[in-house]
Design a protein around this motif. Structure first.
Motif, short mmCIF file in Angstrom:
data_model
loop_
_atom_site.label_atom_id
_atom_site.label_comp_id
_atom_site.label_asym_id
_atom_site.label_seq_id
_atom_site.Cartn_x
_atom_site.Cartn_y
_atom_site.Cartn_z
N ARG A 200 -18.94 36.73 -70.41
CA ARG A 200 -18.54 35.83 -70.62
C ARG A 200 -16.26 36.49 -71.23
NH1 ARG A 200 -16.11 34.66 -75.37
NH2 ARG A 200 -16.41 36.55 -76.43
N VAL A 201 -16.57 37.64 -71.94
CA VAL A 201 -15.45 37.78 -71.59
C VAL A 201 -14.60 38.21 -70.31
CG1 VAL A 201 -13.83 39.52 -72.92
CG2 VAL A 201 -16.54 39.11 -74.13
N SER A 202 -15.39 38.83 -69.60
CA SER A 202 -14.80 39.03 -68.41
C SER A 202 -14.67 37.58 -67.28
CB SER A 202 -15.82 40.13 -67.18
OG SER A 202 -16.94 39.26 -66.67
N LEU A 203 -15.55 37.27 -68.17
CA LEU A 203 -14.67 35.53 -66.92
C LEU A 203 -13.43 35.34 -67.27
CD1 LEU A 203 -18.62 33.78 -67.58
CD2 LEU A 203 -16.95 34.13 -65.13
N GLU A 204 -12.67 35.46 -68.45
CA GLU A 204 -11.74 34.57 -68.57
C GLU A 204 -10.68 35.15 -68.14
OE1 GLU A 204 -11.12 36.04 -73.54
OE2 GLU A 204 -13.33 34.30 -73.57
N THR A 205 -10.44 36.37 -67.51
CA THR A 205 -9.72 37.69 -66.95
C THR A 205 -9.94 37.84 -65.06
OG1 THR A 205 -10.78 39.36 -67.13
CG2 THR A 205 -9.05 38.94 -68.31
N ALA A 206 -10.99 36.67 -64.60
CA ALA A 206 -11.89 37.00 -63.31
C ALA A 206 -11.09 35.32 -62.51
CB ALA A 206 -13.20 37.19 -63.74
N VAL A 207 -10.84 36.56 -60.97
CA VAL A 207 -10.72 35.10 -60.63
C VAL A 207 -11.83 34.23 -59.64
CG1 VAL A 207 -9.54 34.76 -58.12
CG2 VAL A 207 -8.80 36.26 -60.27
N VAL A 208 -12.89 35.78 -59.02
CA VAL A 208 -14.17 35.16 -59.00
C VAL A 208 -14.99 34.62 -58.91
CG1 VAL A 208 -15.41 35.60 -56.17
CG2 VAL A 208 -12.87 36.41 -56.65
N ARG A 209 -15.68 34.98 -59.73
CA ARG A 209 -16.69 34.54 -60.15
C ARG A 209 -16.29 33.26 -61.24
NH1 ARG A 209 -21.86 36.90 -62.84
NH2 ARG A 209 -21.13 39.46 -62.28
N PRO A 210 -15.79 32.79 -61.60
CA PRO A 210 -16.34 31.67 -62.54
C PRO A 210 -16.33 30.14 -61.67
CG PRO A 210 -14.27 32.53 -63.63
CD PRO A 210 -14.30 33.83 -62.29
N LEU A 211 -15.79 30.79 -60.42
CA LEU A 211 -15.58 29.63 -59.56
C LEU A 211 -16.64 29.64 -58.50
CD1 LEU A 211 -11.62 29.46 -58.61
CD2 LEU A 211 -12.86 28.08 -60.63
N ALA A 212 -17.30 31.01 -58.26
CA ALA A 212 -18.67 31.00 -57.05
C ALA A 212 -19.77 30.69 -57.24
CB ALA A 212 -18.06 32.58 -56.74
N ARG A 213 -20.51 30.78 -56.42
CA ARG A 213 -21.86 30.49 -56.62
C ARG A 213 -22.45 31.68 -57.16
NH1 ARG A 213 -24.12 25.49 -54.75
NH2 ARG A 213 -22.06 25.86 -53.42
N ILE A 214 -23.38 31.52 -58.22
CA ILE A 214 -24.08 32.72 -58.91
C ILE A 214 -25.68 32.34 -58.51
CG2 ILE A 214 -24.43 33.89 -61.32
CD1 ILE A 214 -21.88 33.75 -59.83
N ILE A 215 -25.95 33.43 -57.83
CA ILE A 215 -27.35 33.93 -57.84
C ILE A 215 -28.29 34.76 -58.79
CG2 ILE A 215 -29.22 33.93 -56.06
CD1 ILE A 215 -27.48 31.31 -55.40
N PRO A 216 -28.57 34.20 -59.67
CA PRO A 216 -30.10 35.11 -59.91
C PRO A 216 -31.14 36.06 -59.46
CG PRO A 216 -29.82 32.65 -61.05
CD PRO A 216 -29.33 32.70 -59.84
#
Length: 487
Positions: A200-216
């Motif tokens: 959650r905290v890393s999403l605040e500074t990340a560029v790609v992960r917040p907009l990418a398609r996450i596959i568990p």
């Protein structure tokens, strides 16, 4: 622990409902949630409202706090699985409705006896839910470890107390119960609540992960289907062809050609050396360190790989995607410059269906060129991006209506990929759903520090494998567009 004292008038009202007042009168007990038998669980909000205001139906539910809690939990589970934001919202609304009913009927003159959930969007449990996966292996450790200070003091190699040794043994048992699902690197499995907090905290500074398609990923290698599309000239989606047929005419078969993208978890290790005093004397500072420094480090190294990774022992970044298209520089264009024509032509190469999702990702070095680029009109022209002329206020954060993300993680001004127009919905991030942490007091013994590492397994690669030739043009389109080198 629950203590409840009833007034004489309340005892009479409970008796009228058929409730044994002794079950709730001046008792002290550990409450275990028990769903009432032979009591229907509402399927929707209308059924819930009807049942809550029906005294006869609610009497068996409200006979004691344990039964009421079990009924609430059963309804919440029926609406949405446990551990989700929706689940907590449902429980909160039920509790609020029941509390209001109890107050109206005089059964609960002290609202504080209803233990309501905190659904503040900034509350820790709500923030964690954004990245929380209830199926992750570390979920089994959530009850034991609610914060980083407890967890890190337990796994610290310098803590040789019997309690810590037993706790580390218990963590190992949880890991072993998953067998090959959780690879072993000698570290300890991180509880899912804490892993979700890191993300959650890393999403605040990340560029790609917040907009990418996450596959568990529930294994080290996960194939993901994709349509092998290269051209829309005569078919769409890799081979689907439509035919107009007369009434009663024979139909022509067509079938798409499918491929697959294989996500293979790569190991990202974040390493640091921490003064032993943080483990011994200042667990609050250690928790702050884990809540800030490590998430920022993880997002940094993830982004650099998701953007420009080679695909060898690391993710394949979108700059190196086989499907990426490159917009050439203009004739006679100077080195390390940005022209309005570069921007317009990059926009024109985006898949039309992606224009509503695509974002500009630019190196911060590009900003001066963007701020001063002009649209040439004969021998004159005017600034395109910033037009008020007085320099007041913040610069615009969009170009042609799409957001601009400035970062130092893409290539420098003048290099290929310093300006990118991308739809990251076409970028897959495979999340292994497990992290491990390990400490050592030996490698940095001479400096009285503890070596600490966190290991994450993750992969990333473009979903689409080839740029697409449109039906009525020879210029290929892609969700990954970059401006060519201007040297």
């Amino acid at each position: 622990m629950l203590t409840k004292t009833l007034l004489p008038g309340q005892r009479a009202r409970l008796a009228a409902l058929g409730v044994d007042a002794r079950r709730v009168g001046r008792v002290s007990m550990v409450t275990q949630l028990i769903a009432p038998k032979n009591v229907p669980v509402p399927k929707n909000s209308d059924e819930l409202a009807e049942m809550v205001f029906d005294t006869a139906k609610m009497a068996p539910v409200m006979k004691d706090p344990a039964t009421l809690g079990g009924w609430i939990k059963a309804y919440g589970d029926a609406q949405q699985g446990p551990g989700t934001v929706m689940n907590r919202e449902v429980k909160e609304q039920i509790q609020a409705t029941v509390a209001e009913t109890l107050r109206e009927q005089g059964l609960d003159p002290t609202p504080r006896n209803i233990n309501r959930l905190n659904l503040d969007p900034d509350a820790p449990q709500a923030r964690r839910a954004k990245g929380y996966n209830p199926k992750a292996p570390g979920r089994k450790l959530d009850k034991q470890y609610q914060n980083w200070s407890d967890y890190m003091s337990t796994i610290w190699a310098g803590n040789q107390s019997m309690e810590a040794l037993q706790a580390r043994s218990d963590i190992t048992k949880v890991m072993n119960s998953f067998g090959s699902t959780v690879p072993s690197d000698g570290g300890f499995l991180i509880p899912e609540a804490l892993r979700a907090e890191l993300l959650r905290v890393s999403l605040e500074t990340a560029v790609v992960r917040p907009l990418a398609r996450i596959i568990p990923m529930d294994s080290l290698t996960v194939p993901f289907p994709t349509i092998d599309a290269t051209s829309n000239a005569t078919s769409v989606h890799g081979g689907i062809v439509g035919y107009w047929t007369e009434e009663g005419g024979a139909l022509t078969d067509s079938a798409p050609k499918f491929g697959r993208v294989t996500l293979t978890a790569k190991k990202l290790t974040v390493y640091s050396e921490v003064p032993n005093e943080l483990f011994q004397d200042s667990l609050i500072s250690l928790e702050a360190f884990m809540n800030e420094a490590y998430p920022e480090a993880i997002s940094w190294f993830e982004d650099t790989a998701f953007i420009s990774g080679s695909g060898v022992y690391e993710p394949l970044g979108f700059l190196n995607a086989p499907a990426a298209v490159t917009v050439p520089k203009e004739s006679g264009q100077g080195a390390a410059t940005v022209l309005w024509e570069n921007i317009v032509k990059a926009y024109s190469r985006m898949l039309p269906g992606s224009l509503g999702r695509a974002v500009w990702i630019c190196n911060i070095d590009v900003f001066p060129e963007l701020a001063t680029m002009a649209l040439s009109v004969g021998t004159g022209g005017s600034a395109v991006w910033i037009g008020n002329g007085d320099g007041a206020g913040a610069p615009p954060v969009t170009i042609l209506g799409r957001p601009v993300i400035f970062t130092e993680k893409v290539n420098a001004l003048g290099a290929e990929g310093d300006i990118n127009f991308v739809d990251l919905g076409y970028y897959l991030v495979g999340d292994r759903m497990a992290m491990q942490a390990e400490t050592s007091t030996h490698s940095a013994f001479s400096t009285d520090k503890t070596a600490m590492r966190v290991i994450e397994r993750v992969d990333g690669r473009p979903w689409i494998q080839s740029a697409i030739t449109p039906q009525n043009s020879s210029k290929k389109l892609s969700p990954f567009v970059k401006v060519a080198v201007r040297a």
